[in-house]
Design an enzyme around this catalytic site. Structure first.
Site, PDB file in Angstrom:
ATOM      1  N   CYS A   1       0.710  -1.297   0.049  1.00  0.00           N
ATOM      2  CA  CYS A   1      -0.098  -0.032  -0.025  1.00  0.00           C
ATOM      3  C   CYS A   1       0.852   1.264  -0.076  1.00  0.00           C
ATOM      4  CB  CYS A   1      -0.920  -0.154   1.273  1.00  0.00           C
ATOM      5  SG  CYS A   1      -1.771   1.350   1.546  1.00  0.00           S
TER       6      CYS A   1
ATOM      7  N   CYS B   1       0.008   3.705   2.650  1.00  0.00           N
ATOM      8  CA  CYS B   1       0.314   3.665   4.012  1.00  0.00           C
ATOM      9  C   CYS B   1       1.750   3.874   4.099  1.00  0.00           C
ATOM     10  CB  CYS B   1       0.289   2.004   4.047  1.00  0.00           C
ATOM     11  SG  CYS B   1      -1.522   1.364   3.724  1.00  0.00           S
TER      12      CYS B   1
END
Length: 299
Positions: free
Chosen positions: A44, A47
């Site tokens: 991700c 993230c």
């Protein structure tokens, strides 16, 4: 200095957890102070953007909140129970219950506001306090003291943008362009486009350009003799800016734009915008220069 840049941070503020450890790490701990649970995964991208931001905000809160990180690839059960469908997702627990949250990468100001909503006002981190002290020292004319304070902030937080920008500009003010460039290189690629860093980088580029131009007297004489010599006037604007004669530098570039907007692929206007970036948007010369440019372009 503590490992991983955790200067002054309390141990145990940030940890990883598992499905089995969730009850102790989150539910039980949230009976003492709010616990933020960061649901993330290695693939991700957002993230990765959020991680340094939320970790810094938690450290700055100095124990008012804790951060627990859960890799949903390895431990999907809790995220599924909470109905989390996209990441990064941050859920705040207090008194054993989820009470608030947000999704997606957020700027530091928003993360700090989220924490303050949960735990009350959070003061600046130690590195930020040193940067503010350095700025105060500069205002009082103490460049040496400011340099030490900026360096101290970078010891605590190697990518503090205010400290990087402040120390780089100090080197630039002494004429040490290479040292300023070296300090700016401390900012990661992801943070290099931040306006604080971009402004100093623009000032460094202007200083490099001006260094090759020599004294202004010769350029002023050339412009006086050849008013339509746009290149000489352009070079003079750069040289004047290097000597902090900002209003005159603006006026020479405005003169080029007025005479030939398309000269050098709109080079005079682009150079003027670089001046504004290097000086800062609220600098008096930037404000006055933008007025002159707007009056010329939109009258």
């Amino acid at each position: 200095m503590l490992a991983n840049g955790e200067a002054g941070a309390q141990p145990g503020l940030i940890k990883d957890t598992t499905t089995q450890g969730f009850r102790q790490d989150v539910i039980a701990e949230s009976m003492q102070q709010p616990v933020l649970v960061d649901f993330w995964a290695p693939w991700c991208g957002p993230c990765k953007q959020l991680t340094p931001v939320i970790e810094k905000a938690v450290k700055d809160a100095k124990g008012k909140v804790k951060l627990v990180k859960m890799n949903i690839d390895e431990h999907p059960q809790i995220a599924g129970q909470l109905g989390i469908q996209s990441i990064p997702a941050v859920i705040a627990f207090s008194q054993g219950q989820p009470v608030d949250g947000f999704m997606g990468a957020q700027p530091e100001s928003q993360v700090k506001a989220f924490i303050e909503k949960l735990a009350g006002p959070v003061g600046p981190g130690e590195a930020q306090q040193l940067v503010e002290a350095a700025q105060e020292a500069l205002a009082q004319g103490d460049a040496a003291g400011a340099s030490e304070l900026f360096a101290g902030a970078l010891e605590m937080e190697p990518e503090h943008l205010g400290a990087i920008a402040g120390l780089a500009r100090l080197h630039l003010d002494t004429g040490d362009i290479e040292a300023a460039k070296g300090i700016l290189a401390m900012a990661s690629e992801a943070k290099a486009q931040d306006p604080v860093i971009a402004a100093v980088r623009a000032a460094v580029e202007l200083a490099e350009q001006a260094a090759a131009l020599g004294d202004t007297a010769e350029l002023e004489a050339q412009v006086a003799a050849e008013p339509k010599n746009h290149q000489a006037r352009f070079d003079l604007a750069l040289a004047l800016n290097a000597r902090d004669r900002r209003e005159e530098a603006v006026d020479h570039l405005i003169a080029i734009i007025r005479a030939d907007r398309g000269w050098n692929e709109d080079g005079a206007r682009k150079q003027l915008l670089q001046f504004f970036e290097a000086w800062g948007p609220m600098d008096e010369a930037s404000v006055a220069g933008r007025r002159k440019l707007s009056a010329l372009l939109f009258s």
